[in-house]
Scaffold this motif. Structure first.
Motif, PDB file in Angstrom:
ATOM      1  N   ASN A 134     -11.985   7.497  16.513  1.00 38.39           N
ATOM      2  CA  ASN A 134     -12.336   8.428  15.436  1.00 38.39           C
ATOM      3  C   ASN A 134     -12.370   7.706  14.097  1.00 38.39           C
ATOM      4  OD1 ASN A 134     -12.670  10.712  17.013  1.00 38.39           O
ATOM      5  ND2 ASN A 134     -10.556  11.386  16.762  1.00 38.39           N
ATOM      6  N   GLU A 135     -11.446   6.793  13.899  1.00 38.59           N
ATOM      7  CA  GLU A 135     -11.414   6.007  12.669  1.00 38.59           C
ATOM      8  C   GLU A 135     -12.548   4.984  12.645  1.00 38.59           C
ATOM      9  OE1 GLU A 135      -8.462   2.820  10.447  1.00 38.59           O
ATOM     10  OE2 GLU A 135      -7.601   4.178  11.931  1.00 38.59           O
ATOM     11  N   HIS A 136     -12.708   4.272  13.755  1.00 34.89           N
ATOM     12  CA  HIS A 136     -13.706   3.191  13.822  1.00 34.89           C
ATOM     13  C   HIS A 136     -15.133   3.717  13.689  1.00 34.89           C
ATOM     14  CE1 HIS A 136     -15.123  -0.801  14.739  1.00 34.89           C
ATOM     15  NE2 HIS A 136     -15.851  -0.343  15.732  1.00 34.89           N
ATOM     16  N   TYR A 137     -15.406   4.847  14.305  1.00 29.55           N
ATOM     17  CA  TYR A 137     -16.752   5.413  14.283  1.00 29.55           C
ATOM     18  C   TYR A 137     -16.847   6.651  13.398  1.00 29.55           C
ATOM     19  CZ  TYR A 137     -18.095   2.287  18.105  1.00 29.55           C
ATOM     20  OH  TYR A 137     -18.382   1.188  18.858  1.00 29.55           O
ATOM     21  N   ALA A 138     -16.010   6.743  12.373  1.00 32.62           N
ATOM     22  CA  ALA A 138     -16.018   7.901  11.462  1.00 32.62           C
ATOM     23  C   ALA A 138     -17.410   8.133  10.872  1.00 32.62           C
ATOM     24  CB  ALA A 138     -14.988   7.713  10.358  1.00 32.62           C
ATOM     25  N   HIS A 139     -18.146   7.073  10.623  1.00 26.34           N
ATOM     26  CA  HIS A 139     -19.490   7.197  10.053  1.00 26.34           C
ATOM     27  C   HIS A 139     -20.477   7.871  11.004  1.00 26.34           C
ATOM     28  CE1 HIS A 139     -19.503   3.450  12.342  1.00 26.34           C
ATOM     29  NE2 HIS A 139     -20.816   3.517  12.375  1.00 26.34           N
ATOM     30  N   LEU A 140     -20.104   8.008  12.283  1.00 29.33           N
ATOM     31  CA  LEU A 140     -20.964   8.666  13.270  1.00 29.33           C
ATOM     32  C   LEU A 140     -20.465  10.057  13.647  1.00 29.33           C
ATOM     33  CD1 LEU A 140     -21.473   5.695  15.785  1.00 29.33           C
ATOM     34  CD2 LEU A 140     -22.992   6.404  13.915  1.00 29.33           C
ATOM     35  N   SER A 141     -19.395  10.518  13.034  1.00 27.15           N
ATOM     36  CA  SER A 141     -18.715  11.735  13.481  1.00 27.15           C
ATOM     37  C   SER A 141     -19.590  12.984  13.481  1.00 27.15           C
ATOM     38  CB  SER A 141     -17.448  11.991  12.668  1.00 27.15           C
ATOM     39  OG  SER A 141     -17.778  12.236  11.319  1.00 27.15           O
ATOM     40  N   GLU A 142     -20.604  13.031  12.648  1.00 22.44           N
ATOM     41  CA  GLU A 142     -21.494  14.200  12.594  1.00 22.44           C
ATOM     42  C   GLU A 142     -22.728  14.046  13.490  1.00 22.44           C
ATOM     43  OE1 GLU A 142     -20.539  16.978  11.007  1.00 22.44           O
ATOM     44  OE2 GLU A 142     -18.702  15.847  10.529  1.00 22.44           O
ATOM     45  N   ARG A 143     -22.846  12.920  14.141  1.00 19.85           N
ATOM     46  CA  ARG A 143     -24.010  12.663  14.986  1.00 19.85           C
ATOM     47  C   ARG A 143     -23.823  13.300  16.357  1.00 19.85           C
ATOM     48  NH1 ARG A 143     -26.992   8.349  12.513  1.00 19.85           N
ATOM     49  NH2 ARG A 143     -28.608   8.990  13.969  1.00 19.85           N
ATOM     50  N   PRO A 144     -24.892  13.761  16.988  1.00 19.49           N
ATOM     51  CA  PRO A 144     -24.762  14.446  18.290  1.00 19.49           C
ATOM     52  C   PRO A 144     -24.245  13.550  19.420  1.00 19.49           C
ATOM     53  CG  PRO A 144     -27.075  14.170  17.683  1.00 19.49           C
ATOM     54  CD  PRO A 144     -26.250  13.736  16.505  1.00 19.49           C
ATOM     55  N   PHE A 145     -24.367  12.249  19.276  1.00 17.65           N
ATOM     56  CA  PHE A 145     -23.941  11.315  20.327  1.00 17.65           C
ATOM     57  C   PHE A 145     -22.528  10.773  20.108  1.00 17.65           C
ATOM     58  CE2 PHE A 145     -26.555   9.071  17.187  1.00 17.65           C
ATOM     59  CZ  PHE A 145     -25.680   8.087  16.750  1.00 17.65           C
ATOM     60  N   PHE A 146     -21.818  11.264  19.105  1.00 22.08           N
ATOM     61  CA  PHE A 146     -20.494  10.739  18.751  1.00 22.08           C
ATOM     62  C   PHE A 146     -19.530  10.740  19.943  1.00 22.08           C
ATOM     63  CE2 PHE A 146     -16.259  11.634  16.598  1.00 22.08           C
ATOM     64  CZ  PHE A 146     -16.042  10.331  16.210  1.00 22.08           C
TER      65      PHE A 146
END
Length: 158
Positions: free
Chosen positions: A48-60
């Motif tokens: 969640n921290e590492h990919y926070a920039h993707l959190s709103e993306r449908p593939f998160f």
């Protein structure tokens, strides 16, 4: 030209396919200095921290599930312009379009199961290295090959 550190994550797709040695060998043969390496099981929290920039993306969630499918190997490499070198060696995110000779171009046919994660900037490298390594897990030591990797002026930067 600057001495840099960068993070490399050998993803579950690399671990499951037995590519750890092949990939680390490429970085070593290039002349990058391995200063930290460990195997770990990633958690929802760290992803969640590492990919926070993707959190709103449908593939998160799919990305997180993929990264938790098996252990990963995290590495920290050091060298002059290490971030750019590693990114060039890694190739395009989508393995189907990555140039042959790059890691993804040689070992990946997917945009998600794409073998490797690498830091994309000096700022990201600092944050990511701190996220995955404790200071005592990184080792500063002089490589006896250093004077054979860089010319004198480059070597003095180190």
């Amino acid at each position: 030209m600057s001495l840099e550190r960068t993070l490399v994550i050998l993803k579950p797709s690399a671990v499951q396919r037995g590519l750890i040695g092949e990939i680390t060998t490429r970085f070593e043969r290039k002349g990058l200095h391995l200063i930290g390496m460990k195997m770990m099981q990633l958690t929802d929290e760290i992803l969640n921290e590492h990919y926070a920039h993707l959190s709103e993306r449908p593939f998160f969630q799919r990305v997180k599930n993929s990264m938790m499918a098996s252990p990963v190997v995290v590495c920290c490499y050091e060298g002059v312009d290490a971030i750019q070198i590693v990114r060039s060696m890694t190739g395009a995110t989508n393995g189907r379009v990555a140039i042959p000779g790059t890691i993804r171009g040689d070992y990946s046919v997917s945009s998600q199961e794409n073998i490797i994660h690498t830091s994309d900037s000096p700022k990201a490298a600092l944050e990511e290295i701190a996220r995955f390594f404790k200071p005592e897990e990184l080792f500063e030591y002089k490589s006896c090959a250093q004077s054979f990797l860089y010319y004198q002026e480059e070597y003095q930067l180190i």
